[in-house]
Design a protein around this motif. Structure first.
Motif, PDB file in Angstrom:
ATOM      1  N   ILE A   1      12.959  -2.945  -4.094  1.00  0.00           N
ATOM      2  CA  ILE A   1      11.821  -3.343  -4.928  1.00  0.00           C
ATOM      3  C   ILE A   1      11.847  -2.506  -6.198  1.00  0.00           C
ATOM      4  O   ILE A   1      12.510  -1.467  -6.266  1.00  0.00           O
ATOM      5  N   THR A   2      11.102  -2.958  -7.210  1.00  0.00           N
ATOM      6  CA  THR A   2      11.041  -2.234  -8.472  1.00  0.00           C
ATOM      7  C   THR A   2       9.925  -1.197  -8.445  1.00  0.00           C
ATOM      8  O   THR A   2       8.998  -1.270  -7.627  1.00  0.00           O
ATOM      9  N   ARG A   3      10.001  -0.262  -9.357  1.00  0.00           N
ATOM     10  CA  ARG A   3       8.972   0.770  -9.460  1.00  0.00           C
ATOM     11  C   ARG A   3       7.632   0.147  -9.844  1.00  0.00           C
ATOM     12  O   ARG A   3       6.590   0.542  -9.318  1.00  0.00           O
ATOM     13  N   SER A   4       7.656  -0.817 -10.751  1.00  0.00           N
ATOM     14  CA  SER A   4       6.402  -1.449 -11.195  1.00  0.00           C
ATOM     15  C   SER A   4       5.716  -2.169 -10.036  1.00  0.00           C
ATOM     16  O   SER A   4       4.486  -2.142  -9.918  1.00  0.00           O
ATOM     17  N   LEU A   5       6.495  -2.822  -9.183  1.00  0.00           N
ATOM     18  CA  LEU A   5       5.908  -3.494  -8.019  1.00  0.00           C
ATOM     19  C   LEU A   5       5.260  -2.478  -7.086  1.00  0.00           C
ATOM     20  O   LEU A   5       4.145  -2.692  -6.580  1.00  0.00           O
ATOM     21  N   LEU A   6       5.950  -1.357  -6.862  1.00  0.00           N
ATOM     22  CA  LEU A   6       5.414  -0.339  -5.962  1.00  0.00           C
ATOM     23  C   LEU A   6       4.130   0.274  -6.515  1.00  0.00           C
ATOM     24  O   LEU A   6       3.157   0.481  -5.786  1.00  0.00           O
ATOM     25  N   ILE A   7       4.112   0.543  -7.818  1.00  0.00           N
ATOM     26  CA  ILE A   7       2.922   1.129  -8.438  1.00  0.00           C
ATOM     27  C   ILE A   7       1.743   0.163  -8.362  1.00  0.00           C
ATOM     28  O   ILE A   7       0.604   0.563  -8.073  1.00  0.00           O
ATOM     29  N   GLN A   8       2.016  -1.107  -8.610  1.00  0.00           N
ATOM     30  CA  GLN A   8       0.948  -2.109  -8.551  1.00  0.00           C
ATOM     31  C   GLN A   8       0.401  -2.245  -7.131  1.00  0.00           C
ATOM     32  O   GLN A   8      -0.817  -2.314  -6.920  1.00  0.00           O
ATOM     33  N   ALA A   9       1.310  -2.285  -6.154  1.00  0.00           N
ATOM     34  CA  ALA A   9       0.881  -2.379  -4.758  1.00  0.00           C
ATOM     35  C   ALA A   9       0.072  -1.156  -4.357  1.00  0.00           C
ATOM     36  O   ALA A   9      -0.930  -1.260  -3.632  1.00  0.00           O
ATOM     37  N   TRP A  10       0.485   0.003  -4.822  1.00  0.00           N
ATOM     38  CA  TRP A  10      -0.214   1.257  -4.520  1.00  0.00           C
ATOM     39  C   TRP A  10      -1.630   1.238  -5.093  1.00  0.00           C
ATOM     40  O   TRP A  10      -2.589   1.595  -4.400  1.00  0.00           O
ATOM     41  N   SER A  11      -1.764   0.806  -6.330  1.00  0.00           N
ATOM     42  CA  SER A  11      -3.067   0.760  -6.981  1.00  0.00           C
ATOM     43  C   SER A  11      -4.017  -0.183  -6.252  1.00  0.00           C
ATOM     44  O   SER A  11      -5.188   0.148  -6.005  1.00  0.00           O
ATOM     45  N   HIS A  12      -3.522  -1.355  -5.866  1.00  0.00           N
ATOM     46  CA  HIS A  12      -4.357  -2.321  -5.158  1.00  0.00           C
ATOM     47  C   HIS A  12      -4.739  -1.804  -3.769  1.00  0.00           C
ATOM     48  O   HIS A  12      -5.867  -2.023  -3.307  1.00  0.00           O
ATOM     49  N   ALA A  13      -3.810  -1.117  -3.110  1.00  0.00           N
ATOM     50  CA  ALA A  13      -4.088  -0.587  -1.768  1.00  0.00           C
ATOM     51  C   ALA A  13      -5.166   0.492  -1.816  1.00  0.00           C
ATOM     52  O   ALA A  13      -6.043   0.547  -0.949  1.00  0.00           O
TER      53      ALA A  13
END
Length: 342
Positions: A253-265
């Motif tokens: 996965i990309t870093r941007s996807l991980l950051i976005q998922a983290w923020s939503h979580a």
């Protein structure tokens, strides 16, 4: 000249470079502006290294981009450095000659950023970039210039974060990460808590880096460029066994996807002021406890080059501190139990 327009909740950048039309869409206005500025500054156009003949005409903007082209590829934080250079272009004096920049320019930038609430570490990085450019111009390009950025005092370094994941937060966070549409953010966070790997190390981890028989991970590409071996706990092995092996990377996965998922979580879990890097802090604090506070062994796992950095993760619990205090009290009263022998 670039044009930016909002379209369907996105921001579209349109511009022409050398007769060629370019169009790109971004999620925010700031990202669109940064992209437009970097392209207009010719970031993608090759430039030659400045010569002594060009010194009087060399602007700080040109020096920054030339420095980035020549040194950026050798650095780990190339993306972050590019963002800092783009941010520096909000100041008009960036287009002045490198010899025209004075400590007053740097000092006003520092004070303005602090007044806007930027962190001390952010301001220090901006100033460090300017210092490095002038140092590089003098040492590598042979330019006879001073270093105005080096004459300005940097803000005090911020107090190191000591945020740890609370037990109640752990369950809520894992539940929220499990609700992501992508399957990888949750096991990535779990493995981070077990190993203390940095986010970039996790995303760059490949299956070939894992020695399942010995239960260790070999990290070849690290922040400080020093490879290291990290042991896998039983829990870490279980996490890895549950992941599909349909890609070279463990977490494709990309870093941007991980950051976005983290923020939503975090929002779903109702957790405030928790960064992904805090998972590494939590993991190393746990390792420190299991290693009995041995910072030398902890440094081998964390990859820190100094014991001072490893000491940040040694958190004595209250019961241990009280026990130590009792021992010192007994030692202090030891004379009361001594018998004189003549």
């Amino acid at each position: 000249m670039a044009s930016i327009r909002q379209k369907g909740g996105k921001y579209e950048v349109r511009l022409r470079i050398n007769g060629r039309s370019i169009s790109k869409t971004f999620s925010s206005s700031q990202k669109a502006q940064h992209y437009a500025l970097s392209v207009e500054l010719g970031f993608d156009e090759p430039k030659t290294q400045p010569t002594e003949f060009e010194t009087t005409d060399l602007t700080l903007s040109e020096a920054l981009w030339n420095y980035h082209r020549q040194c950026g590829s050798r650095k780990k934080g190339v993306r972050q450095e590019k963002e800092r250079i783009v941010a520096l272009h909000q100041y008009d004096w960036i287009e002045q000659s490198v010899t025209a920049i004075t400590p007053t320019h740097i000092r006003s930038m520092r004070d303005e950023l602090i007044a806007k609430g930027r962190s001390g570490s952010t301001v220090r990085l901006m100033m460090s970039t300017l210092r490095a450019v002038y140092r590089f111009a003098k040492n590598e390009w042979g330019l006879d210039i001073g270093n105005p950025a080096a004459e300005v005092k940097m803000p005090a370094p911020p107090t190191p974060r000591s945020r740890r994941l609370l037990p109640t937060e752990h369950d809520a966070l894992m539940k929220a990460l499990g609700q992501c549409r992508n399957r990888y953010p949750r096991p990535a966070a779990q493995l981070s808590l077990e190993t203390g790997l940095r986010q970039a190390e996790l995303l760059g981890l490949q299956w070939d880096d894992i020695d399942h028989d010995r239960g260790i991970v070999h990290l070849k590409d690290t922040k400080n460029s020093h490879p290291r071996w990290v042991p896998l706990t039983q829990r870490a092995r279980e996490i890895l066994r549950q992941l599909p092996r349909d890609s070279e990377r463990v977490f494709p996965i990309t870093r941007s996807l991980l950051i976005q998922a983290w923020s939503h979580a975090l929002a779903r879990a109702g957790i405030n002021d928790l960064r992904w890097h805090d998972l590494r802090h939590e993991a190393l604090s746990r390792w420190s406890y299991h290693l009995g506070g041995d910072v030398h062994k902890l440094a081998l796992i964390s990859g820190h080059r100094t014991l001072q950095m490893s000491m940040r993760y040694v958190h004595p619990v209250q019961s241990e501190m009280l026990a130590a205090n009792n021992v010192f009290s007994i030692m202090g009263n030891e004379k009361n139990f001594c018998i004189s022998v003549k």
